[in-house]
Scaffold this motif. Sequence first.
Motif, short mmCIF file in Angstrom:
data_model
loop_
_atom_site.label_atom_id
_atom_site.label_comp_id
_atom_site.label_asym_id
_atom_site.label_seq_id
_atom_site.Cartn_x
_atom_site.Cartn_y
_atom_site.Cartn_z
N SER A 3 42.38 60.42 15.89
CA SER A 3 42.89 60.86 14.60
C SER A 3 44.41 60.82 14.60
O SER A 3 45.05 61.27 15.57
CB SER A 3 42.41 62.28 14.30
N ALA A 4 45.00 60.32 13.51
CA ALA A 4 46.45 60.18 13.45
C ALA A 4 46.99 60.69 12.12
O ALA A 4 46.36 60.52 11.07
CB ALA A 4 46.86 58.73 13.65
N PHE A 5 48.15 61.32 12.18
CA PHE A 5 48.88 61.73 11.00
C PHE A 5 50.24 61.05 11.01
O PHE A 5 50.89 60.96 12.05
CB PHE A 5 49.10 63.26 10.98
N VAL A 6 50.67 60.57 9.85
CA VAL A 6 52.00 60.00 9.71
C VAL A 6 52.85 60.98 8.92
O VAL A 6 52.44 61.44 7.85
CB VAL A 6 51.95 58.64 8.97
N ILE A 7 54.02 61.28 9.46
CA ILE A 7 54.94 62.22 8.79
C ILE A 7 56.19 61.45 8.41
O ILE A 7 56.92 60.95 9.28
CB ILE A 7 55.28 63.40 9.71
N THR A 8 56.43 61.33 7.10
CA THR A 8 57.56 60.56 6.61
C THR A 8 58.43 61.43 5.72
O THR A 8 58.11 62.58 5.44
CB THR A 8 57.06 59.30 5.86
N PRO A 85 44.55 62.39 24.07
CA PRO A 85 44.78 63.36 22.99
C PRO A 85 43.66 63.34 21.95
O PRO A 85 42.94 62.34 21.80
CB PRO A 85 46.09 62.86 22.37
N GLU A 86 43.54 64.44 21.27
CA GLU A 86 42.61 64.53 20.14
C GLU A 86 43.29 64.15 18.84
O GLU A 86 42.64 63.70 17.90
CB GLU A 86 42.08 65.96 20.03
N VAL A 87 44.61 64.38 18.78
CA VAL A 87 45.38 64.13 17.56
C VAL A 87 46.69 63.43 17.92
O VAL A 87 47.37 63.84 18.87
CB VAL A 87 45.70 65.45 16.80
N LEU A 88 47.02 62.39 17.17
CA LEU A 88 48.29 61.68 17.34
C LEU A 88 49.15 61.94 16.10
O LEU A 88 48.69 61.81 14.97
CB LEU A 88 48.05 60.18 17.50
N VAL A 101 53.64 51.69 9.65
CA VAL A 101 53.05 52.59 10.64
C VAL A 101 51.56 52.75 10.37
O VAL A 101 50.73 52.69 11.27
CB VAL A 101 53.76 53.97 10.61
N MET A 102 51.22 52.95 9.11
CA MET A 102 49.82 53.10 8.73
C MET A 102 49.03 51.86 9.08
O MET A 102 47.92 51.93 9.64
CB MET A 102 49.73 53.37 7.21
N LEU A 103 49.60 50.69 8.78
CA LEU A 103 48.93 49.43 9.05
C LEU A 103 48.68 49.26 10.55
O LEU A 103 47.59 48.87 10.98
CB LEU A 103 49.80 48.29 8.52
N LEU A 108 45.14 49.36 15.43
CA LEU A 108 44.99 49.77 16.82
C LEU A 108 43.85 50.76 17.01
O LEU A 108 43.74 51.41 18.04
CB LEU A 108 46.31 50.38 17.31
N GLY A 109 42.99 50.89 16.00
CA GLY A 109 41.78 51.69 16.16
C GLY A 109 41.93 53.17 15.91
O GLY A 109 41.10 53.96 16.35
N CYS A 110 42.97 53.57 15.18
CA CYS A 110 43.15 54.99 14.85
C CYS A 110 42.66 55.26 13.43
O CYS A 110 42.69 54.39 12.57
CB CYS A 110 44.63 55.38 14.94
N THR A 111 42.21 56.49 13.20
CA THR A 111 41.87 56.94 11.86
C THR A 111 43.07 57.67 11.28
O THR A 111 43.50 58.69 11.82
CB THR A 111 40.67 57.91 11.90
#
Length: 297
Positions: A3-8, A85-88, A101-103, A108-111
């Motif tokens: 799982s990934a979050f992007v902070i912009t 990690p559980e969260v990126l 970044v989202m792309l 790379l297989g992240c949600t």
Amino acid sequence: MLSAFVITGFLGSGKTTLLMNSVREHLKNRRIAIIVNEFGEVGVDGKILKNAYSQVLELPEGCICCTLHAEFEKALWEIRQKYDPEVLLVETSGAAEPFPVMLSLQSLGCTVEGVMCLIDAYNFEKYSHEPTTRHQIGSSNMLVLNKTDLVDEEKLKSVEQEVVRIWHSYRLKNLFTGEPVFRDFKLYKTSYGKLPVEVFEGIFALKAKLEAPEEDYHQHHLEHQVLYFDQPLEYEKLVSLLESFPKEVFRAKGVVRVKEVPQALVVNYAFGGLDLSQTLPDYQGKSFLVVIKKSDN
């Protein structure tokens, strides 16, 4: 899948403070890793975050989906192997747009659980015209009006209306279908980057497959200068230096030792506003400031 979050958010909007506050509070019982994609050769946010987290890996400036894709893939592999990690969490440069970044995360297989854009409610009118700002807002499904303690209700309402207008005008669309990537957004109002736990529970997950748009999603031209200080400064001299910056300076950030305080100070300067309230007790590096302004080119 990871799982990934992007902070912009634009320069000085409060991204690192959010990582220090909300994320540390709500994800303290989970294994998290942070990638910081910063502007300039000195990783300010990485140095600050390493005082709170150990799993921080910095990348140099640039667009992750192209010039840095190899490093990004290597970074993710290293993080997964070492920390599982559980969260990126990926903090983008304040001078960059989040779509690359989202792309890359999806490829790379992240949600991508969510893309949150921080907006400096106090200074928004000073940078709302910037193309980077508008694409950051339009590429997000969580809009966070930060620093609300510094504005009155009338100004906050005005900022909210403009942010919502920009989101509708600049929101990402699928290149082939014309359909919006995010059909809606969630808006939060906060101070010091403190958000409710629901933000990090994956309720906004991006399920659509992203495609690269025709637009050139890269950083807009900024200049930066790094100032180093061999000796501790007098507090008043540090303040005078920061207050002497011309209006062309968007942002100054760094870690500086002063004679009157035993711990190194985190310097946060944005659009003439100054915050020296945060300290780094265990900081061992040089005193420095990264000063960022718009390029004349």
